[in-house]
Design an enzyme around this catalytic site. Structure first.
Site, short mmCIF file in Angstrom:
data_model
loop_
_atom_site.label_atom_id
_atom_site.label_comp_id
_atom_site.label_asym_id
_atom_site.label_seq_id
_atom_site.Cartn_x
_atom_site.Cartn_y
_atom_site.Cartn_z
N HIS A 19 0.83 -1.39 0.13
CA HIS A 19 -0.05 -0.09 0.00
C HIS A 19 1.03 1.38 -0.17
O HIS A 19 2.00 1.39 0.43
CB HIS A 19 -0.92 0.10 1.33
CG HIS A 19 -2.02 0.96 1.21
ND1 HIS A 19 -1.81 2.44 1.33
CD2 HIS A 19 -3.46 0.80 1.10
CE1 HIS A 19 -2.86 3.04 1.14
NE2 HIS A 19 -3.78 2.20 0.89
N GLU A 39 -4.10 2.35 -7.40
CA GLU A 39 -4.44 3.18 -6.48
C GLU A 39 -3.54 4.40 -6.72
O GLU A 39 -2.48 4.54 -6.18
CB GLU A 39 -4.28 2.96 -4.84
CG GLU A 39 -5.20 1.62 -4.36
CD GLU A 39 -5.38 1.47 -3.14
OE1 GLU A 39 -6.68 1.59 -2.76
OE2 GLU A 39 -4.35 1.69 -2.31
N GLY A 57 -7.73 8.91 -0.07
CA GLY A 57 -8.28 9.76 1.15
C GLY A 57 -8.14 11.15 0.70
O GLY A 57 -8.45 11.89 1.74
N SER A 79 -10.53 6.97 -2.97
CA SER A 79 -11.92 7.64 -2.80
C SER A 79 -13.10 7.11 -3.45
O SER A 79 -13.80 7.77 -4.06
CB SER A 79 -11.57 9.18 -3.29
OG SER A 79 -10.55 9.74 -2.53
C1 PEP Z 1 -7.11 2.80 0.35
O1 PEP Z 1 -6.58 3.06 1.59
O2 PEP Z 1 -6.42 1.85 -0.19
C2 PEP Z 1 -7.90 3.96 -0.07
C3 PEP Z 1 -8.19 3.90 -1.47
O3 PEP Z 1 -8.46 4.81 0.57
P1 PEP Z 1 -9.68 5.76 0.23
O4 PEP Z 1 -10.79 4.96 -0.25
O5 PEP Z 1 -9.99 6.39 1.51
O6 PEP Z 1 -9.23 6.92 -0.64
#
Ligand code: PEP
Length: 247
Positions: A94, A164, A170, A210
């Site tokens: 991550h 991601e 976030g 998000s």
């Molecule tokens: C994550 O932590 O993998 C993530 C996608 O967070 P968020 O959905 O809050 O952006």
């Protein structure tokens, strides 16, 4: 045919009491045969959430592992420990771990190999910074992250890739469905180069950043997006609504 996979990443939220209360209220609404559902919870919640989910199809995942089986590694948890405890998934690489805990591609590769060796499915996270996107190097960067994460990993192994973009995590700023699709298609292309197109076609690729119940449907409708890795929204009832958009 790829199954949709929705995984919640609770990050460092919910103690065991809060975790079991929350899971008890949502589990019947999110249980599904048509979609893989995973809750990636803090280490202290793994066992209570696992027990709370007995009798459902919902799987439990950890958020990190170390790449040795046991030994003098204070504070760490191994893939073997997860496997011995019937935990099914683990998030690896991550961006928060890469950035805040200096995890290198090499460490991530070792974790992926170890997870697979113990029958745990790694959810391998990749994604670019805003600066990399602005400099148009995101594809090159993500291709490198994937190749490095999959060194010595056979194409018959079970793993999931989560795209991601760091600028979308976030922040409330989601990648558009077409931005996310473009990168997920590139990811599938690199998987076809590493393995072969038939194998690449079977690998689940998630989008994360998000995701919420308002944007989920459009994202999940994209041909190379097979679901989502969901942070903030997995802590609330919105997670139930996201899953309803996916099934
Ligand atoms: C994550 O932590 O993998 C993530 C996608 O967070 P968020 O959905 O809050 O952006």
């Amino acid at each position: 045919m790829r199954k949709t996979i929705i995984a919640g990443n609770w990050k460092m939220n919910k103690n065991p009491d809060e975790a079991t209360k929350f899971v008890s209220t949502i589990k019947n609404d999110i249980d599904s045969n048509d979609c893989d559902i995973v809750l990636c919870v803090p280490a202290i919640d793994l066992i209570s959430v696992r027990d709370c989910l007995i009798g459902t199809n919902i799987k439990v995942g950890a958020q990190n592992i170390y790449f040795e089986d046991s030994g003098a590694y204070t504070g760490e948890i191994s893939a073997k420990m997860l496997a011995d405890s019937q935990i099914n998934y683990v998030i690896v690489g991550h961006s928060e771990r890469r950035q805040l805990f200096n995890e290198s591609d090499e460490m991530i590769n070792k974790k992926v190999i170890k997870a697979i060796a113990h029958g745990i499915v790694p959810i391998i996270c990749v994604g670019e910074t805003l600066r990399q996107r602005e400099n148009h190097v995101e594809i090159e960067f993500i291709r490198m992250q994937i190749k490095n994460a999959l060194i010595n990993v056979s194409g018959t192994s079970k793993f999931v890739i989560a795209y991601e973009p760091i600028w979308a995590i976030g922040t409330g700023k989601t990648a558009t469905a077409s931005q996310a699709q473009d990168i997920c298609a590139e990811i599938r292309k690199v998987l076809a180069e590493i393995y072969d197109p038939n194998i690449a076609d079977e690998i689940q690729i998630q989008y994360g950043g998000s995701v919420n119940s308002k944007n989920a449907k459009e994202l999940f409708a994209m041909p190379d997006i097979d679901g989502g890795l969901v942070g903030g929204s997995s802590l609330t009832d919105d997670f139930v609504s996201i899953i309803k958009e996916a099934i």
